[in-house]
Scaffold this active site. Sequence first.
Site, PDB file in Angstrom:
ATOM      1  N   LYS A  79       0.849  -1.201   0.000  1.00 17.06           N
ATOM      2  CA  LYS A  79       0.000   0.000   0.000  1.00 17.06           C
ATOM      3  C   LYS A  79       0.881   1.247   0.000  1.00 17.06           C
ATOM      4  O   LYS A  79       1.914   1.279   0.683  1.00 17.06           O
ATOM      5  CB  LYS A  79      -0.890  -0.029   1.246  1.00 17.06           C
ATOM      6  CG  LYS A  79      -1.938   1.081   1.310  1.00 17.06           C
ATOM      7  CD  LYS A  79      -2.826   0.941   2.553  1.00 17.06           C
ATOM      8  CE  LYS A  79      -3.951   1.970   2.558  1.00 17.06           C
ATOM      9  NZ  LYS A  79      -4.805   1.878   3.766  1.00 17.06           N
ATOM     10  N   SER A 162      -9.823   2.017   2.614  1.00 16.82           N
ATOM     11  CA  SER A 162      -8.905   2.714   1.749  1.00 16.82           C
ATOM     12  C   SER A 162      -7.883   1.820   1.051  1.00 16.82           C
ATOM     13  O   SER A 162      -7.279   2.244   0.072  1.00 16.82           O
ATOM     14  CB  SER A 162      -8.138   3.759   2.567  1.00 16.82           C
ATOM     15  OG  SER A 162      -7.351   3.121   3.570  1.00 16.82           O
ATOM     16  N   SER A 186     -10.350  -0.250   6.876  1.00 19.32           N
ATOM     17  CA  SER A 186      -9.740  -0.148   5.538  1.00 19.32           C
ATOM     18  C   SER A 186      -9.029  -1.382   5.022  1.00 19.32           C
ATOM     19  O   SER A 186      -8.592  -1.390   3.872  1.00 19.32           O
ATOM     20  CB  SER A 186      -8.757   1.015   5.498  1.00 19.32           C
ATOM     21  OG  SER A 186      -9.463   2.198   5.240  1.00 19.32           O
TER      22      SER A 186
HETATM   23  N1  GLN Z   1     -13.446   4.513   5.867  1.00 19.44           N
HETATM   24  C1  GLN Z   1     -12.899   4.958   7.115  1.00 19.44           C
HETATM   25  C2  GLN Z   1     -12.439   6.382   6.988  1.00 19.44           C
HETATM   26  O1  GLN Z   1     -12.618   6.927   5.969  1.00 19.44           O
HETATM   27  C3  GLN Z   1     -11.774   4.072   7.538  1.00 19.44           C
HETATM   28  C4  GLN Z   1     -10.532   4.319   6.791  1.00 19.44           C
HETATM   29  C5  GLN Z   1      -9.411   3.474   7.253  1.00 19.44           C
HETATM   30  O2  GLN Z   1      -9.607   2.465   7.936  1.00 19.44           O
HETATM   31  N2  GLN Z   1      -8.222   3.907   6.915  1.00 19.44           N
HETATM   32  O3  GLN Z   1     -11.907   6.947   7.890  1.00 19.44           O
END
Ligand code: GLN
Length: 490
Positions: A79, A162, A186
């Site tokens: 990532k 994400s 995410s």
């Molecule tokens: N979707 C959540 C957010 O936007 C979690 C994102 C994540 O786990 N990095 O914060």
Amino acid sequence: MAMLNELTIAEAGAGLAAGDFTARELTDVYLAAMDAATGLNAYTAPTPERAQNMADASDARRVLGDTLGPLDGIPLAVKDLFCTEGVLSTAGSHILQGFVPPYESTVTRNLWDAGAVMLGKVNMDEFAMGSANITSHYGPTINPWKAGSAAAAGKDLVPGGSSGGSAAAVAARIAAGATGTDTGGSIRQPGAFCGIVGMKPTYGRCSRWGIIAFASSLDQAGPLARTVEDSALMLQAMAGYDPKDSTSVEQPVPDYAAAMTGDIRGLRVGVPAEYRMDGTPPEIEALWQQGIDWLRDAGAEIVDISLPHTKYALPAYYIVAPAEASSNLARYDGVRYGLRVEGEDLIDTYERTRAEGFGAEVQRRIMIGTYVLSAGYYDAYYLKAQRVRTRIADDFRDAWGICDVILTPTTPSAAFAIGEKMGDPIAMYLNDIFTVPASMAGLPAISVPAGLSGDGLPLGLHMIAPAFGEESLFRAAGVLETAAGFDARP
Ligand code: GLN
């Protein structure tokens, strides 16, 4: 050799050990598959030369009889949130344009020390803020699954976020496994949307050193892979104490794959009443019930539990996470890293750089974060959210008195079309309704692909365990995986 990218990490490891193929051959198959799948926009910075060199080095170790690592010769994607020495690392953001770190994150260092091969960096929501991989400066990643009404209308689906690039790459067989990070869901949510396994370890299990920070008290690295066993093998290599991260925990890393005995007789599986939410689609409810039945049939004891503060987890998360983000992102000022947009004076340079460098969602989070931390609102919002967070952790602590793991759905829906929910941040935030509570409590959790929606898209089941209960989590997830027998593919 064309099918080598179909092998799981465990199978590829066995094939390499048996001399059926070389790491270089395996890597070249992945590189060719990556070239053929550029349309998914999964990779932001492929590193083919580095991959070939690392694969050749692995083959040389094997030929010379040198010590081999547990992932020797296995090609992985990383990532874009992980700093990788000498390789562009931008967190999917314009503001880190051109940033090439002079150091390697501990988690990726651990993977390379285990012999793994780096295929490249993969796409993500900007600074890991999102649930659809649509906020990236590089544009959206496309889910390799094409089915249902959206596909019939010619629309591509989101891979979740994400860690959307990671999930899409693993599902599309253009990486054997990938690293992800999970702050509120995410890893698990994109895992579910792409029909693969996504695992978030206990907070502190993996070092955060060298991972670009979003919300430091929540961020945790974890694996995305095609099977539970592969996730266990990857986490084994990623995890461990790191003196460079004061929140990493000094506890030995158990043999996670060995914990997958297939025997869950007597395991107490909690089913939380508060996760039965209004508006959850019947097919999600039905899959959850199916999961309960599978585990009961395998000898588990099903227990009804209550996690009373569940409904406050998402609102509290959307105070805590932006608060920490606003503070972490203060360092991007056009002076030290990446993008710089010259202004009339220093303040103007800061403002122009940040206005141009951050996308809309990141700016929204910075504004929410600075608001809830500001004098006069700190007690009302931030402090209150921290108190709620403690209650959520207490709920789980109480639950562990009567159950060993908790089973829930991973997401309230299957993958949706690119473009949907984009104008409505709240609808987007609701994607994480089932994953955020475990994040707030710092607990390990995993999503296992368990079935298909009416539209023919993958759905996941989610399991949560007590802190450092990864072994029972992998054991239960392995049983769930076998029972589900999910073999559909994009
Ligand atoms: N979707 C959540 C957010 O936007 C979690 C994102 C994540 O786990 N990095 O914060």
